[in-house]
Design an enzyme around this catalytic site. Structure first.
Site, PDB file in Angstrom:
ATOM      1  N   GLY A  60       0.837  -1.193   0.000  1.00  0.00           N
ATOM      2  CA  GLY A  60       0.000   0.000   0.000  1.00  0.00           C
ATOM      3  C   GLY A  60       0.867   1.236   0.000  1.00  0.00           C
ATOM      4  O   GLY A  60       1.995   1.206   0.508  1.00  0.00           O
ATOM      5  N   GLN A  65       3.328   9.940   0.805  1.00  0.00           N
ATOM      6  CA  GLN A  65       4.612   9.237   0.859  1.00  0.00           C
ATOM      7  C   GLN A  65       5.487   9.489  -0.368  1.00  0.00           C
ATOM      8  O   GLN A  65       6.671   9.173  -0.348  1.00  0.00           O
ATOM      9  CB  GLN A  65       4.381   7.727   1.028  1.00  0.00           C
ATOM     10  CG  GLN A  65       3.818   7.354   2.381  1.00  0.00           C
ATOM     11  CD  GLN A  65       3.637   5.853   2.482  1.00  0.00           C
ATOM     12  OE1 GLN A  65       2.638   5.320   2.026  1.00  0.00           O
ATOM     13  NE2 GLN A  65       4.599   5.163   3.055  1.00  0.00           N
ATOM     14  N   CYS A 109       6.243   0.097   7.541  1.00  0.00           N
ATOM     15  CA  CYS A 109       5.886   1.190   6.639  1.00  0.00           C
ATOM     16  C   CYS A 109       7.091   1.535   5.768  1.00  0.00           C
ATOM     17  O   CYS A 109       8.207   1.612   6.278  1.00  0.00           O
ATOM     18  CB  CYS A 109       5.466   2.413   7.469  1.00  0.00           C
ATOM     19  SG  CYS A 109       5.005   3.832   6.472  1.00  0.00           S
ATOM     20  N   LEU A 110       6.864   1.719   4.470  1.00  0.00           N
ATOM     21  CA  LEU A 110       7.977   2.050   3.565  1.00  0.00           C
ATOM     22  C   LEU A 110       8.652   3.363   3.954  1.00  0.00           C
ATOM     23  O   LEU A 110       9.814   3.575   3.634  1.00  0.00           O
ATOM     24  CB  LEU A 110       7.477   2.141   2.119  1.00  0.00           C
ATOM     25  CG  LEU A 110       6.950   0.839   1.492  1.00  0.00           C
ATOM     26  CD1 LEU A 110       6.360   1.106   0.119  1.00  0.00           C
ATOM     27  CD2 LEU A 110       8.052  -0.206   1.405  1.00  0.00           C
ATOM     28  N   HIS A 151      -4.243   1.831   7.526  1.00  0.00           N
ATOM     29  CA  HIS A 151      -2.867   2.336   7.634  1.00  0.00           C
ATOM     30  C   HIS A 151      -2.661   3.470   6.615  1.00  0.00           C
ATOM     31  O   HIS A 151      -2.092   4.525   6.946  1.00  0.00           O
ATOM     32  CB  HIS A 151      -1.891   1.175   7.385  1.00  0.00           C
ATOM     33  CG  HIS A 151      -0.446   1.543   7.339  1.00  0.00           C
ATOM     34  ND1 HIS A 151       0.484   1.076   8.250  1.00  0.00           N
ATOM     35  CD2 HIS A 151       0.277   2.338   6.481  1.00  0.00           C
ATOM     36  CE1 HIS A 151       1.686   1.567   7.963  1.00  0.00           C
ATOM     37  NE2 HIS A 151       1.585   2.327   6.886  1.00  0.00           N
ATOM     38  N   GLU A 152      -3.162   3.259   5.377  1.00  0.00           N
ATOM     39  CA  GLU A 152      -2.952   4.270   4.336  1.00  0.00           C
ATOM     40  C   GLU A 152      -3.813   5.519   4.558  1.00  0.00           C
ATOM     41  O   GLU A 152      -3.369   6.627   4.304  1.00  0.00           O
ATOM     42  CB  GLU A 152      -3.228   3.674   2.945  1.00  0.00           C
ATOM     43  CG  GLU A 152      -2.360   2.476   2.575  1.00  0.00           C
ATOM     44  CD  GLU A 152      -0.865   2.676   2.769  1.00  0.00           C
ATOM     45  OE1 GLU A 152      -0.396   3.822   2.680  1.00  0.00           O
ATOM     46  OE2 GLU A 152      -0.164   1.683   3.027  1.00  0.00           O
ATOM     47  N   HIS A 155      -2.084   7.769   6.808  1.00  0.00           N
ATOM     48  CA  HIS A 155      -1.079   8.594   6.108  1.00  0.00           C
ATOM     49  C   HIS A 155      -1.707   9.878   5.557  1.00  0.00           C
ATOM     50  O   HIS A 155      -1.127  10.957   5.648  1.00  0.00           O
ATOM     51  CB  HIS A 155      -0.469   7.823   4.933  1.00  0.00           C
ATOM     52  CG  HIS A 155       0.696   6.954   5.304  1.00  0.00           C
ATOM     53  ND1 HIS A 155       1.842   7.453   5.879  1.00  0.00           N
ATOM     54  CD2 HIS A 155       0.917   5.624   5.149  1.00  0.00           C
ATOM     55  CE1 HIS A 155       2.704   6.446   6.078  1.00  0.00           C
ATOM     56  NE2 HIS A 155       2.160   5.331   5.650  1.00  0.00           N
TER      57      HIS A 155
END
Ligand code: NI
Length: 199
Positions: A60, A65, A109-110, A151-152, A155
């Site tokens: 995701g 990001q 998380c990236l 989660h997204e 963000h």
């Protein structure tokens, strides 16, 4: 070459892998603004976000990001054996309208490489969003897919998964977080660090 991406976007331009902004970069703390229409710019963003997420082996990615604070999320969980039939999703202006249950699972998380910890989230959610054709859709999902979506969406609101941890647990990651903030990390995908954006 025309490429079909999630929800049947057709795109015949160039695809780019964008650098992923990492912990400490101010854009990750910005509340993303709603998309008013799907412009060529948004289509390009979506296509590039898929390319970027796949390159980083992510499941995701939120637009914050990659440095664009607009309410756009891409998701592809099909690499996970138990979800190999789930089609990639583009979520524009997503809104949770209902959620039930709670469960805990480890997340990463990236934007926060090498930090992982347990996060409690709703078990199932009902979501309203627009797809890449700007059509209104409603989706009811549970489990892992619901978790990725939550989660997204966090963000898009400037929230990171580590914000859900207790102060004690957050302390465990403090040194690593400082390293990431200083740009000290080794990752297999391009990043923009806090140092890159504040200098
Ligand atoms: Ni993340």
């Amino acid at each position: 070459m025309v490429i079909l991406v999630a929800n049947c976007i057709s795109y015949d331009g160039h695809m780019s892998v964008l650098p992923i902004y990492t912990y400490g970069a101010p854009v990750l703390r910005k509340k993303a603004r709603p998309v008013k229409q799907v412009t060529d710019e948004i289509v390009k963003l979506v296509v590039d976000m898929f390319e970027t997420m796949h390159k980083a082996n992510g499941i995701g990615l939120a637009a914050n990001q990659v440095g664009s604070p607009v309410r756009v999320i891409v998701i592809d969980v099909s690499e996970m054996e138990e979800m190999k039939d789930v089609k990639p999703l583009t979520l524009i202006n997503p809104q949770i309208v209902h959620q039930t249950g709670m469960w805990v699972m480890e997340e990463g998380c990236l934007s926060i490489p090498e930090v992982r910890d347990d996060v409690e989230r709703a078990e199932s959610i009902t979501l309203r969003y627009k797809d890449s054709n700007f059509h209104d859709l409603e989706l009811e999902v549970g489990g892992m897919l619901a978790r990725v979506i939550l989660h997204e969406i966090d963000h898009l609101n400037g929230v990171l998964f580590i914000d859900h941890l207790s102060p004690e647990k957050k302390k465990i990651h403090a040194d690593r977080l400082k390293q990431i903030q200083r740009g000290e990390m080794e990752v297999s995908y391009p990043v923009t660090t806090a140092v890159d954006v504040t200098v």
